[in-house]
Design an enzyme around this catalytic site. Structure first.
Site, PDB file in Angstrom:
ATOM      1  N   THR A 159       0.841  -1.215   0.000  1.00 44.90           N
ATOM      2  CA  THR A 159       0.000   0.000   0.000  1.00 44.90           C
ATOM      3  C   THR A 159       0.873   1.261   0.000  1.00 44.90           C
ATOM      4  OG1 THR A 159      -0.269   0.117   2.413  1.00 44.90           O
ATOM      5  CG2 THR A 159      -1.906  -1.170   1.188  1.00 44.90           C
ATOM      6  N   ASN A 160       2.028   1.201   0.658  1.00 52.02           N
ATOM      7  CA  ASN A 160       2.937   2.358   0.614  1.00 52.02           C
ATOM      8  C   ASN A 160       3.518   2.535  -0.787  1.00 52.02           C
ATOM      9  OD1 ASN A 160       3.544   3.820   3.311  1.00 52.02           O
ATOM     10  ND2 ASN A 160       3.299   1.669   3.861  1.00 52.02           N
TER      11      ASN A 160
ATOM     12  N   LEU B 257      16.806  -7.688   6.337  1.00 50.42           N
ATOM     13  CA  LEU B 257      17.923  -6.781   6.626  1.00 50.42           C
ATOM     14  C   LEU B 257      18.726  -6.572   5.349  1.00 50.42           C
ATOM     15  CD1 LEU B 257      19.320  -8.030  10.059  1.00 50.42           C
ATOM     16  CD2 LEU B 257      17.996  -5.961   9.587  1.00 50.42           C
TER      17      LEU B 257
ATOM     18  N   HIS C 208       8.862   2.700   9.150  1.00 51.98           N
ATOM     19  CA  HIS C 208       8.531   1.731  10.204  1.00 51.98           C
ATOM     20  C   HIS C 208       7.341   2.260  11.009  1.00 51.98           C
ATOM     21  CE1 HIS C 208       9.268  -1.563  12.947  1.00 51.98           C
ATOM     22  NE2 HIS C 208       9.070  -0.707  13.939  1.00 51.98           N
TER      23      HIS C 208
HETATM   24  C1  GAR Z   1       4.158  -0.667   6.671  1.00 54.74           C
HETATM   25  O1  GAR Z   1       3.307  -0.353   7.743  1.00 54.74           O
HETATM   26  C2  GAR Z   1       5.602  -0.422   7.053  1.00 54.74           C
HETATM   27  O2  GAR Z   1       5.748   0.639   7.966  1.00 54.74           O
HETATM   28  C3  GAR Z   1       5.975  -1.750   7.697  1.00 54.74           C
HETATM   29  O3  GAR Z   1       5.377  -2.700   6.863  1.00 54.74           O
HETATM   30  C4  GAR Z   1       4.145  -2.181   6.371  1.00 54.74           C
HETATM   31  C5  GAR Z   1       4.055  -2.477   4.891  1.00 54.74           C
HETATM   32  O4  GAR Z   1       2.760  -2.207   4.423  1.00 54.74           O
HETATM   33  N1  GAR Z   1       7.413  -1.922   7.764  1.00 54.74           N
HETATM   34  C6  GAR Z   1       8.025  -2.516   8.792  1.00 54.74           C
HETATM   35  O5  GAR Z   1       7.449  -3.013   9.725  1.00 54.74           O
HETATM   36  C7  GAR Z   1       9.554  -2.517   8.687  1.00 54.74           C
HETATM   37  N2  GAR Z   1      10.138  -3.018   9.878  1.00 54.74           N
HETATM   38  P1  GAR Z   1       2.464  -2.125   2.869  1.00 54.74           P
HETATM   39  O6  GAR Z   1       3.031  -3.387   2.223  1.00 54.74           O
HETATM   40  O7  GAR Z   1       0.966  -2.087   2.784  1.00 54.74           O
HETATM   41  O8  GAR Z   1       3.113  -0.870   2.345  1.00 54.74           O
END
Ligand code: GAR
Length: 197
Positions: free
Chosen positions: A13-14, A92, A109
């Site tokens: 989604t990001n 990582l 994050h």
């Molecule tokens: C997001 O909330 C991001 O902040 C988190 O994964 C999600 C991905 O969502 N990242 C972490 O936890 C990194 N340690 P998305 O696939 O819908 O963008």
């Protein structure tokens, strides 16, 4: 224009928010590649739907991280990527990629780091009973969710918040803050370029 590659392992989604704002011209950024360690991820499907090049790989086809990171670096350099944007990339980053893109990898994050690093950051905050959490964007180093902080925004946790309601609030902040922060970073890179001439 700054060229970025987005790395994502999951729903993306990001990645979608960044792609949408880049393609509508709201931010002065070109998303030139989406990379995923899950070849069937929703993030790669989203990229293809937006006519963006993809690189999906299966880590279990490689013996060492160095090998798949070398393949990734070849892709990034072939496409002249300026900045690597981690958006839910749950691995990582190793020395091969870190040294090729030193100071040019950012991560998002879902907590106010250094609180609640690692997996299930939203659940960690709820279980800890804290009254606020938030979103952090930071430069990537060899650690897990460590590295200098670029931007942070706090979110109040209400008594009746659940993992679902809090996730929605966090995503709304992420989808606004990440594209803006990346674009601002692009301007910094341009200014540095001017200064060094
Ligand atoms: C997001 O909330 C991001 O902040 C988190 O994964 C999600 C991905 O969502 N990242 C972490 O936890 C990194 N340690 P998305 O696939 O819908 O963008």
């Amino acid at each position: 224009m700054m060229k970025i590659a987005i790395f994502a392992s999951g729903t993306g989604t990001n990645a979608q928010a960044i792609i949408d704002q880049a393609q509508s011209g709201d931010i002065d950024v070109e998303v030139a590649l989406v990379v995923s360690d899950k070849p069937n991820s929703k993030a790669l499907i989203r990229a293809s739907s937006s006519s963006i090049a993809t690189f999906g790989f299966n880590p279990s086809n490689y013996t060492y991280k160095e090998e798949f990171e070398s393949d990734i670096v070849v892709e990034l350099q072939a496409r002249k990527i300026d900045l690597v944007v981690l958006a839910g990339y749950m691995r990582l980053i190793g020395p091969t990629l870190l040294s090729a893109y030193e100071g040019k990898i950012v991560n998002i994050h879902p907590s106010l780091l250094p609180n609640f690093p690692g997996l299930d950051a939203i659940g960690q905050a709820l279980r800890a009973g804290v009254s606020e959490t938030g979103v952090t964007i930071h430069e990537v180093d060899a650690g897990m969710d460590t590295g200098p902080i670029i931007a942070q925004e706090a979110i109040t946790i209400e008594q009746d918040d659940t993992i679902e309601t809090l996730t929605k609030k966090i995503q709304a902040v992420e989808h606004r803050l990440y594209p803006q922060t990346i674009a601002a970073w692009g301007n910094t890179i341009k200014l540095e370029g001017v200064k060094s001439k």
